[in-house]
Design an enzyme around this catalytic site. Structure first.
Site: not given
Length: 842
Positions: A317, A555, A559
């Site tokens: 990410d 985070d 996700d």
């Protein structure tokens, strides 16, 4: 309480009842009231500790099947009066003690790090917002929740609206809308919006505490090591009792005393038991968790270390992983005819309206507002940001509304304006479109045609450590995929700056409208922009379908779906509660540069365990083969005291030394195939040598003591050869280990020969020993070279066998998942099912 699980399809039946309490004023409880409720036991004490208690660790290491078998065998040996043959119990006691010590150390490290990784809960007390640990929430507390927060206890919404994800409880990932008087279940998390909820059930009375692990849609642990250990344990269990019983009866009725028959049977049975292998594995992984804890890395599932060591694709990410997440407003780009002051005012108004649900982007704008002392306009309704819609907004008191978000979602027909703004802002800046809209519907989607007012450029700095960390994975042959909800060109530019290979191969996920396109992009592209949470999950699944072992870092709540599906999931402690809840590894200090150390620790554990497991399995296999042979030609050629010497010198001590050595080599092949490739040649060579000794006993006129002496020397010789082979490449420590174990064997059969019941051999028998040992060693080296080659060969017997075992394990796991899905369906029917949902989708 029919509405206790309002909007929670799939929840187990029989939800807990709310606990009675005095109504809490809008200012919340006072500190004195909170302390009194805590003293009355009405606090949110975690009834399910993250790790096992010390008592449970001791019990699980002491009260095992194999310990019970060994104690029973020790009692049998004690009754024979040959007390020295009980020496094998020293290994059993040491294994248990080492296992307990290492697991307790690991527990303490994990518990301490878990506290650091937790984020406090915001509650309103005495009119002020204070932060308390999740266990500090008491019945009646007013809890403030925003996007990304996990619900710490069962709450009743007092004000505000939120979109909830209850997949951790029900297995269903569909969002659930909640408003005033709706119930929020502990364990669920907020994906959008903000609210104030009142704690109605805390601690053991909360919903999450009352459902069992099977009711949760928890991700099963995929571990080849654990499957292999279970296979070895089952093998020994299946064979031990029947072979041991028949061998004892055969030896006893062959004319020997019951004492001799018992001793030889005990030697055979103890050889079948892989003493210490399971404990060694637990100890090695426990040591790994302690080492990683010292680097601020929290391991939440022990066997995930194995998965990360095998990873060949790492999905990243962008925000918070490659970049620091500390965003700043760089530039404002108004459209022609729009005043800069009006653009700033509209931008600040939207972000201030959603200040309670601010993400990193919104916080950057709010910081800009505070720095320039800007005043937002008056609004009547806030529209929180959604990772699916890619925008946030608000309705103005003067009429109409404003929206800020991705230009591709708000004004897809203004590609010309977006391209001009990108040229002005630079490739690495993230652009947000500011638009005027007619209004928003009940699902928070804009109505009418948005009018573009301009763009705001927001920058995010690449972490200083990111290029070196990504270079490490590139050198290790790990493929990198950068997945983000931002514009793909911006993500690609940042990825290229960070050193991601082939970062120019990017794709806009909004174009991946079919499963075939998504699968092809997962294979060919390296950077993905405008990705929805569902697409993140689908990308992980597509990579796994290609045969990859996938790790995912993230985070945020967007996700979570991908983190749950990945083979190994890594979250930042500074991110959302939801991401940390589903992740197997948490970076407590949010430093992605720890990842190489995590991978290296996993490689050390797996590579060393492969070598140690081969030593244990060697003894198990040859013991079964020789014990079966001795049913025909009794007695068993080894005594327990002699097997103890061999086990210590060529298995126990070397396995522990090798298991704790540094080893950062890449993990190759199947764990089971690699173990068999090393263990089987040694086991067959020892079996052949002992068979020759057994059949030659009567022709050569050897006594039982002479037979056991020759058998001990042959077994030790091949065992030491295996130790040397699995220790390659040799370094000073491994050379020292080999020569030290050789000295132990030599001293054991010479200086301490009487203690280990080793007989003196005449020269003819000594020559026979040399001949048999030489033949066994020659066979071992010949088989070993071929065996190792077969382990790497896709058509090799070991790899085929390992795949069959893994397939059976996979099939059993799928059947268990099907049973869980069936159980959830039954619970749905019992509780009314999804068909009884309200018309508004709750």
């Amino acid at each position: 309480m029919a509405d206790a699980v309002h909007g929670a399809p799939g929840a187990p039946e029989g939800p807990c009842e709310e606990q009675p309490f005095v109504a809490t004023p809008d200012s919340g409880l006072t500190e004195a009231e909170a302390e009194q409720l805590t003293a009355e036991g009405k606090s949110n004490v975690d009834v399910s500790p993250r790790t096992r208690t010390v008592g449970q660790i001791v019990r699980d290491n002491v009260c095992t099947l194999f310990n019970a078998v060994n104690v029973l065998l020790a009692v049998v040996v004690f009754l024979t009066g040959s007390y020295r043959n009980m020496l094998f119990m020293i290994i059993v006691v040491c294994n248990a003690a080492i296992g307990i010590f290492q697991e307790v150390q690991s527990k303490r490290a994990v518990d301490q790090l878990s506290i650091l990784a937790e984020r406090p809960v915001r509650v309103r007390r005495g009119g002020k917002v204070v932060e308390v640990p999740s266990t500090g929430v008491v019945q009646g507390d007013l809890v403030l929740l925003s996007s990304g927060d996990q619900v710490p206890a069962d709450l009743r919404v007092r004000s505000g609206k939120v979109v909830m994800n209850e997949s951790l409880l029900t297995g269903e990932s569909e969002p659930v809308r909640k408003g005033p008087d709706d119930r929020l279940l502990s364990g669920s998390f907020v994906t959008a919006g903000s609210c104030v909820g009142q704690a109605v059930a805390v601690g053991a009375a909360s919903f999450a505490a009352q459902i069992n692990d099977e009711a949760r849609a928890a991700k099963p642990i995929e571990s080849e090591i654990r499957s292999t250990l279970r296979f070895i344990v089952k093998l020994g269990t299946w064979v031990l009792l029947p072979v041991g019983t028949v061998l004892f009866l055969r030896s006893f009725f062959d004319g020997g005393s019951w004492q001799d028959a018992a001793l030889t049977t005990v030697a055979a049975v103890t050889g079948m038991i892989p003493q210490g292998l399971v404990l060694l594995t637990s100890s090695v992984l426990a040591i790994s968790t302690v080492r990683l804890a010292m680097q601020k890395v929290l391991v939440q599932q022990l066997y995930c270390i194995e998965a990360l060591a095998r990873v060949d694709v790492l999905c990243l990410d962008k925000t918070g992983t490659i970049t620091s997440g500390a965003m700043t407003v760089e530039k404002l780009i108004p459209e022609p005819g729009v005043e800069r002051e009006d653009l700033v005012s509209d931008l600040v108004t939207v972000m201030a309206a959603n200040a309670d649900d601010a993400n990193d982007t919104a916080r950057a704008v709010l910081a800009y507002q505070e720095e320039h002392a800007l005043q937002p306009r008056v609004i009547t309704r806030a529209v929180p940001f959604s990772s699916d819609r890619k925008y946030s907004g608000c309705l103005l008191e003067t009429g109409g509304g404003l929206a800020v978000g991705a230009a591709q979602f708000l004004v897809p027909d203004r590609a010309d304006a977006l391209a001009a703004a990108e040229r002005e802002a630079g490739a690495c800046a993230r652009l947000l479109a500011v638009c005027r809209v007619e209004g928003f519907d009940k699902d928070d989607r804009f109505t009418g045609v948005p009018v573009l007012l301009g763009f705001v450029a927001i920058s995010d700095q690449v972490r200083d450590s990111a290029p070196a960390t990504l270079a490490y994975f590139k050198e290790q042959g790990v493929g990198l995929r950068v997945i983000s909800g931002d514009d793909p060109r911006t993500v690609a530019a940042i990825a290229q700056e960070a050193g991601v290979p082939d970062a120019d191969e990017y794709v806009d996920a909004t174009t991946l409208d079919t499963p075939e396109k998504l699968k092809r992009a997962a294979r060919d592209c390296r950077v993905f922009g405008r990705v929805t949470p569902q697409q993140k999950r689908d990308l992980v699944l597509a990579l796994q379908a290609e045969g990859h072992t996938v790790a995912m870092t993230g985070d945020g709540v967007n996700d979570v779906l991908a983190l749950r599906e990945a083979d190994c999931s890594v979250a930042m402690a500074g991110g959302s509660d939801a991401a940390r809840s589903v992740a197997e590894i948490v970076l407590v200090d949010d430093d992605f540069s720890h990842m190489p150390a995590v991978v290296a620790e996993g490689r050390r554990s797996i590579n060393n365990l492969q070598r140690s497991a081969a030593l244990f399995l060697e003894k198990t296999v040859f013991s079964i083969v020789v014990a079966t042979l001795c049913i025909i030609v009794p007695p068993y050629p080894l005594l327990p005291i002699q097997l103890t010497l061999v086990s210590a010198a060529v298995i126990g001590i070397p396995s522990f030394v090798l298991a704790l050595e540094p080893n950062h080599d890449r993990v190759r092949g199947s764990f089971l195939a690699n173990v068999l490739a090393h263990a089987v040649p040694a086991a067959l060579a020892i079996s052949l040598g002992l068979a020759i000794v057994v059949f030659a006993r009567y022709p050569l006129g050897m006594s039982a003591a002479q037979v056991s002496t020759i058998a001990t020397c042959v077994t030790a010789s091949v065992g030491l050869a295996l130790v040397r082979c699995v220790s390659k490449p040799l370094n000073w420590l491994r050379r020292l280990l080999f020569w030290a174990m050789l000295a132990v064997v030599v001293l054991g059969v010479s200086v301490f020969g009487s203690f280990f019941e080793v007989a003196t051999l005449t020269w003819p028998l000594a020559g026979f020993l040399a001949l048999v040992a030489g033949a066994a060693l020659a066979l071992f080296f010949a088989l070993f070279r071929r065996s190792v080659a077969d382990a790497d060969n896709p058509a090799g017997p070991y790899l085929r066998f390992a795949r069959r075992v893994e397939k059976r394990t996979h099939d059993r796991r799928e059947r268990r998942r099907a049973l869980r899905r069936t159980g959830r369906a039954v619970r749905n029917l019992r509780s009314g099912g999804p068909e009884d949902e309200d018309a508004d989708g709750r």
